[in-house]
Write a protein that holds these residues in place. Structure first.
Motif, mmCIF file in Angstrom:
data_model
loop_
_atom_site.group_PDB
_atom_site.id
_atom_site.type_symbol
_atom_site.label_atom_id
_atom_site.label_comp_id
_atom_site.label_asym_id
_atom_site.label_seq_id
_atom_site.Cartn_x
_atom_site.Cartn_y
_atom_site.Cartn_z
ATOM 1 N N LYS A 13 0.815 -1.215 0.000
ATOM 2 C CA LYS A 13 0.000 0.000 0.000
ATOM 3 C C LYS A 13 0.850 1.267 0.000
ATOM 4 O O LYS A 13 0.503 2.263 -0.649
ATOM 5 N N ASN A 14 1.984 1.238 0.697
ATOM 6 C CA ASN A 14 2.745 2.470 0.904
ATOM 7 C C ASN A 14 4.070 2.550 0.149
ATOM 8 O O ASN A 14 4.623 3.646 0.016
ATOM 9 N N ARG A 67 3.812 2.471 -5.237
ATOM 10 C CA ARG A 67 4.338 3.768 -5.700
ATOM 11 C C ARG A 67 5.591 3.592 -6.544
ATOM 12 O O ARG A 67 5.744 4.230 -7.585
ATOM 13 N N ARG A 124 -0.729 5.012 -5.987
ATOM 14 C CA ARG A 124 -0.885 4.995 -4.529
ATOM 15 C C ARG A 124 -2.342 5.295 -4.220
ATOM 16 O O ARG A 124 -2.963 6.131 -4.868
ATOM 17 N N TRP A 155 -5.384 5.593 -0.898
ATOM 18 C CA TRP A 155 -5.735 5.589 0.523
ATOM 19 C C TRP A 155 -7.187 6.055 0.633
ATOM 20 O O TRP A 155 -7.786 6.499 -0.343
ATOM 21 N N ASN A 212 -6.119 -4.327 -0.953
ATOM 22 C CA ASN A 212 -5.047 -3.726 -1.750
ATOM 23 C C ASN A 212 -5.310 -3.886 -3.241
ATOM 24 O O ASN A 212 -5.110 -2.951 -4.019
ATOM 25 N N TYR A 241 -5.847 -0.715 -5.792
ATOM 26 C CA TYR A 241 -4.975 -0.455 -6.936
ATOM 27 C C TYR A 241 -5.707 -0.585 -8.263
ATOM 28 O O TYR A 241 -5.364 0.111 -9.227
ATOM 29 N N CYS A 289 -7.385 2.648 -8.584
ATOM 30 C CA CYS A 289 -6.351 3.656 -8.845
ATOM 31 C C CYS A 289 -5.877 3.566 -10.292
ATOM 32 O O CYS A 289 -5.663 4.578 -10.961
#
Length: 206
Positions: free
Chosen positions: A79-80, A84, A90, A92, A162, A166, A169
């Motif tokens: 995730k962090n 990325r 990324r 959240w 996750n 993504y 995202c």
């Protein structure tokens, strides 16, 4: 018998060397090999702990703690960090004042800059891992291993969260690229067929 054993030993050694060579080649093509290793290692570690730690201890508590800890490490790392670095994404979520959840996304301005090896490692592992845990959950349910089913549900929840984050995202990134490409072609067409002042006025309205 000795000759056969020596042959088997040689075959096994050759297999290990071939696998190591393949891993080395894959990592050599990665722009972020350390991130790629940890991206996969925590996932494999959690699955290995679930399946194999019982060979070394009879304590369910130890197996539970080790497996869930590896799952938590994997969730946080993906995730962090690895998302990325490896694919330029990324995500959240924030809690709004009315109690609803708002998804936030960060994406690269130029998705083409993402390394193809990193991209494949990232997404293949993100797709395969929840499927593996789902299969393990089915086995645990069939055998009525309720305690292990709880571990699997935790694993599915974290990995699926996750993966979903993504995927959303990535869709956001693709939408931005499509909009950018569409606007570029539209602007070119306006510049070609309209006077500059009128072209800029039309573009500013879009």
């Amino acid at each position: 018998g000795a000759g056969s054993g020596g042959g088997e030993g040689s075959y096994s050694t050759d297999n290990i060397a071939a696998n190591e060579g393949m891993v080395t080649r894959v990592l050599r093509g990665s722009a972020h090999p350390t991130a790629a290793v940890f991206h996969v290692a925590f996932k494999l570690g959690a699955i290995a702990s679930y399946l194999l730690l019982g060979l070394f201890t009879n304590s369910f508590v130890i197996q539970f703690v080790v497996t869930v800890t590896l799952l938590a490490f994997d969730f946080w790392t993906v995730k962090n960090v690895t998302g990325r670095l490896m694919v330029g994404l990324r995500w959240w979520s924030d809690m709004n004042e009315d109690g609803s959840t708002a998804w936030r996304f960060e994406t690269l301005d130029d998705p083409d800059s993402v390394n193809s090896t990193d991209y494949r490692i990232f997404w293949w592992s993100m797709y395969v891992t929840p499927v593996v845990w789902l299969a393990l959950g089915i086995v645990a349910a069939i055998k009525f291993h309720i305690s292990w089913l709880i571990v699997v549900l935790i694993a599915i929840t974290l990995t699926a969260a996750n993966t979903l984050g993504y995927l959303r995202c990535d869709k956001e990134a693709q939408k931005r690229v499509q909009n950018a490409v569409g606007n570029t072609f539209l602007q070119a067409a306006l510049d070609r067929f309209l006077p500059p002042t009128l072209s800029n006025a039309v573009a500013s309205r879009m």
